[in-house]
Design an enzyme around this catalytic site. Structure first.
Site, mmCIF file in Angstrom:
data_model
loop_
_atom_site.group_PDB
_atom_site.id
_atom_site.type_symbol
_atom_site.label_atom_id
_atom_site.label_comp_id
_atom_site.label_asym_id
_atom_site.label_seq_id
_atom_site.Cartn_x
_atom_site.Cartn_y
_atom_site.Cartn_z
ATOM 1 N N GLU A 155 -4.537 -18.451 -8.110
ATOM 2 C CA GLU A 155 -4.533 -17.806 -6.801
ATOM 3 C C GLU A 155 -5.533 -18.562 -5.934
ATOM 4 O O GLU A 155 -6.725 -18.602 -6.234
ATOM 5 C CB GLU A 155 -4.888 -16.315 -6.912
ATOM 6 C CG GLU A 155 -3.821 -15.548 -7.683
ATOM 7 C CD GLU A 155 -3.924 -14.027 -7.545
ATOM 8 O OE1 GLU A 155 -5.020 -13.528 -7.203
ATOM 9 O OE2 GLU A 155 -2.906 -13.352 -7.774
ATOM 10 N N GLN A 157 -0.760 -9.241 -16.838
ATOM 11 C CA GLN A 157 -0.997 -8.406 -15.655
ATOM 12 C C GLN A 157 0.132 -7.392 -15.443
ATOM 13 O O GLN A 157 -0.123 -6.206 -15.192
ATOM 14 C CB GLN A 157 -1.126 -9.323 -14.430
ATOM 15 C CG GLN A 157 -1.434 -8.597 -13.127
ATOM 16 C CD GLN A 157 -1.434 -9.561 -11.928
ATOM 17 O OE1 GLN A 157 -1.256 -10.770 -12.075
ATOM 18 N NE2 GLN A 157 -1.634 -9.019 -10.745
ATOM 19 N N GLU A 161 4.617 -16.787 -6.433
ATOM 20 C CA GLU A 161 5.356 -16.800 -5.174
ATOM 21 C C GLU A 161 6.143 -18.102 -4.991
ATOM 22 O O GLU A 161 7.306 -18.082 -4.592
ATOM 23 C CB GLU A 161 4.392 -16.631 -3.998
ATOM 24 C CG GLU A 161 3.695 -15.285 -3.947
ATOM 25 C CD GLU A 161 2.573 -15.319 -2.920
ATOM 26 O OE1 GLU A 161 2.833 -14.993 -1.747
ATOM 27 O OE2 GLU A 161 1.447 -15.679 -3.293
ATOM 28 N N ASP A 205 -8.575 -17.719 -8.517
ATOM 29 C CA ASP A 205 -8.479 -16.519 -9.362
ATOM 30 C C ASP A 205 -7.337 -16.738 -10.358
ATOM 31 O O ASP A 205 -6.201 -16.340 -10.129
ATOM 32 C CB ASP A 205 -8.226 -15.305 -8.462
ATOM 33 C CG ASP A 205 -7.971 -14.028 -9.248
ATOM 34 O OD1 ASP A 205 -8.401 -13.950 -10.404
ATOM 35 O OD2 ASP A 205 -7.326 -13.116 -8.677
ATOM 36 N N GLU A 259 -7.879 -18.851 -3.071
ATOM 37 C CA GLU A 259 -8.585 -17.825 -2.310
ATOM 38 C C GLU A 259 -9.836 -18.422 -1.663
ATOM 39 O O GLU A 259 -10.244 -19.539 -1.960
ATOM 40 C CB GLU A 259 -9.019 -16.673 -3.248
ATOM 41 C CG GLU A 259 -7.867 -16.057 -4.013
ATOM 42 C CD GLU A 259 -8.220 -14.716 -4.652
ATOM 43 O OE1 GLU A 259 -9.244 -14.105 -4.265
ATOM 44 O OE2 GLU A 259 -7.448 -14.280 -5.543
ATOM 45 N N THR A 319 -12.513 -17.160 -13.400
ATOM 46 C CA THR A 319 -12.415 -17.348 -11.949
ATOM 47 C C THR A 319 -13.272 -18.555 -11.635
ATOM 48 O O THR A 319 -14.426 -18.619 -12.058
ATOM 49 C CB THR A 319 -12.983 -16.124 -11.191
ATOM 50 O OG1 THR A 319 -12.331 -14.945 -11.648
ATOM 51 C CG2 THR A 319 -12.803 -16.271 -9.685
ATOM 52 N N ARG A 333 0.274 -13.653 -15.502
ATOM 53 C CA ARG A 333 1.193 -12.702 -14.868
ATOM 54 C C ARG A 333 1.870 -11.754 -15.855
ATOM 55 O O ARG A 333 2.177 -10.613 -15.513
ATOM 56 C CB ARG A 333 2.264 -13.460 -14.073
ATOM 57 C CG ARG A 333 1.714 -14.340 -12.976
ATOM 58 C CD ARG A 333 0.919 -13.545 -11.962
ATOM 59 N NE ARG A 333 0.424 -14.414 -10.895
ATOM 60 C CZ ARG A 333 -0.490 -14.033 -10.003
ATOM 61 N NH1 ARG A 333 -1.005 -12.807 -10.056
ATOM 62 N NH2 ARG A 333 -0.900 -14.867 -9.078
ATOM 63 N N HIS A 345 1.326 -12.431 0.904
ATOM 64 C CA HIS A 345 1.174 -12.392 -0.556
ATOM 65 C C HIS A 345 1.504 -10.998 -1.096
ATOM 66 O O HIS A 345 2.246 -10.863 -2.073
ATOM 67 C CB HIS A 345 -0.249 -12.784 -0.941
ATOM 68 C CG HIS A 345 -0.537 -12.654 -2.409
ATOM 69 N ND1 HIS A 345 -0.005 -13.510 -3.353
ATOM 70 C CD2 HIS A 345 -1.276 -11.743 -3.109
ATOM 71 C CE1 HIS A 345 -0.415 -13.141 -4.558
ATOM 72 N NE2 HIS A 345 -1.180 -12.074 -4.439
ATOM 73 N N ASP A 386 -12.339 -8.541 -5.962
ATOM 74 C CA ASP A 386 -11.258 -9.378 -5.444
ATOM 75 C C ASP A 386 -10.327 -8.506 -4.620
ATOM 76 O O ASP A 386 -9.926 -7.419 -5.060
ATOM 77 C CB ASP A 386 -10.510 -10.038 -6.605
ATOM 78 C CG ASP A 386 -9.640 -11.197 -6.135
ATOM 79 O OD1 ASP A 386 -10.008 -11.870 -5.147
ATOM 80 O OD2 ASP A 386 -8.586 -11.425 -6.750
ATOM 81 N N LYS A 397 -6.756 -10.997 -15.445
ATOM 82 C CA LYS A 397 -7.569 -11.685 -14.442
ATOM 83 C C LYS A 397 -8.951 -12.082 -14.949
ATOM 84 O O LYS A 397 -9.552 -13.006 -14.428
ATOM 85 C CB LYS A 397 -7.795 -10.742 -13.247
ATOM 86 C CG LYS A 397 -6.543 -10.308 -12.533
ATOM 87 C CD LYS A 397 -6.085 -11.402 -11.626
ATOM 88 C CE LYS A 397 -5.045 -10.891 -10.644
ATOM 89 N NZ LYS A 397 -4.743 -11.916 -9.628
HETATM 90 MN MN MN Z 1 -6.846 -12.640 -6.653
#
Ligand code: MN
Length: 405
Positions: A192, A233, A351, A226, A194, A250, A230, A126, A119, A246
């Site tokens: 996420e 992480q 975000e 994804d 993607e 996915t 948080r 971002h 990834d 993570k």
């Molecule tokens: Mn990602």
């Protein structure tokens, strides 16, 4: 595209004859095999081959796209051209039409066996936003960021097909102000949005794949979510990067859009300063004009555009092989969260809510991060040769973590 399809209801839809994404499907208890989508129908390519292209049966009468993916670029063009002609040529209609199933009548499964999963972090918006949120006192972009498409190795075994349930992961978290971590379900479950690129033809160990070999090696494209915890992480990622925050899930689309279907979506990159090192230089247009839509509980909360990505997928692929590491059939490259410069173009909740501090409206409710029962759908479209082309949806529902056994 040389002629319109005789599947009249598909004309002008997101799944016209210029698209033709692949899936592994089954209908009526038959074994899974390769199908392509036209409008809201699925053409049984394996059965079509047994009648008109017996040489292709071995690649299509299988429960995974990997044999077709491994067969290489010339075969992909051959199969796509043949499938297109079946759906365009009125003379073939009488025998092809019975091989079309309504999409509501078929079951789809994971389309290919994921080999390795990496990834990236290729959106400058971002990366800048996350840098500001997680490291407010430091430069948001690390010194390496404008020199390489930064990435990490993810977990191939937990890549799931669209529609899968995602269990809320547990892990270590250290809330702000406390000295020591605790263990429990994440309080900051995020998405996420993607785009994923799927390797067909492998590369050779010890050889870098140059940027202009991208379309020779990449079979297709999928929407990708994804899922990210948080709090887990933030505590674990220094200094070795994402791990358990993570690796729990996915999700990818079950429809793989051929890279060839994106020919009309090629656009130049927004611009790279400083210019990349020689091995990462590209021939433009190297970007893709793919629109994404992020929907939570039926409400669209963001519309990012892949056009804004700083690094091209070809640069990600070349960077991944630049040390001589080989790519295998089934390798999956996630682009990193697609975010743009505007507030309504952010591809993650961290975000959109600025680290959870500014919850957003989702219909009549508010969300900082995902709650149990929430459903997320990513929708992707791009310019096609006839009209716009659609990708398969990427959906998932969050459920409470099951008890530890
Ligand atoms: Mn990602």
């Amino acid at each position: 595209v040389t002629a319109p399809t005789w599947v009249a209801e598909a004309r002008g839809s997101l799944f016209d004859v210029d698209n033709l994404p692949y899936a592994i499907f089954s209908v009526g208890g038959a074994p899974p095999r390769v199908g392509i989508r036209i409008g809201d129908r699925v053409l049984d390519l394996a059965r079509a081959a047994s009648r008109s292209r017996p040489d292709l049966v071995g690649l299509l009468e299988t429960a995974t796209l990997n044999p077709l993916m491994a067969a290489g670029h010339d075969t992909w063009s051959d199969v796509r051209g043949w499938a297109m002609s079946l759906l365009q040529d009125e003379d073939q209609r009488t025998w092809v039409q019975p091989l079309l199933a309504e999409i509501t009548d078929v079951q789809v499964k994971m389309p290919f066996d994921v080999a390795d999963y990496v990834d990236f972090y290729a959106s400058i918006d971002h990366a800048t936003n996350v840098g500001k949120i997680l490291r407010p006192t430091a430069q948001p972009l690390m010194p390496n960021w404008r020199y390489m498409p930064v990435g990490y190795h993810g977990r191939a075994g937990t890549v799931l097909p669209s529609g899968s349930v995602v269990s809320r992961p547990s892990g270590q978290q250290r809330p702000p102000g406390s000295d020591a971590p605790s263990f429990g379900p994440t309080l900051k479950l995020d998405i996420e949005a993607e785009v994923g690129f799927v390797v067909g033809s492998p590369t050779r160990l010890g050889r870098m794949a140059p940027t202009d070999s991208f379309s020779k090696h990449i079979f297709g494209v999928v929407g990708l979510n994804d899922w990210s915890a948080r709090d887990i992480q933030a505590w674990e990622y220094v200094p070795l990067g994402p791990f358990l925050g993570k690796s729990f899930a996915t999700t990818i689309a079950v429809w793989v859009t051929p890279l060839a279907a994106l020919a009309a979506a090629a656009v130049p990159l927004p611009g790279q300063r400083p210019g990349p090192l020689p091995h990462l230089r590209v021939t433009e247009p190297a970007g893709y004009d793919i629109d994404l839509e992020v929907e939570i509980n039926g409400v669209v909360v963001s519309r990012p555009s892949f056009r804004d990505m700083y690094w091209s997928p070809s640069q990600m692929f070349t960077h991944m092989t630049s040390n001589g590491a080989s790519a295998r059939t089934g390798d999956l490259l996630g682009s990193g969260t697609v975010s743009g410069p505007h507030r309504d173009q952010l591809g993650s909740l961290i975000e959109l809510t600025w680290g959870g501090q500014e919850p957003i409206n989702v219909g009549t409710q508010q969300r900082a991060y995902l709650e149990d029962g929430d459903s997320v759908v990513l929708r992707l479209t791009a310019p096609g040769q006839i009209s716009r082309i659609g990708f398969g949806d990427v959906s998932g529902v969050v459920r409470a973590r099951p008890d530890i056994c």
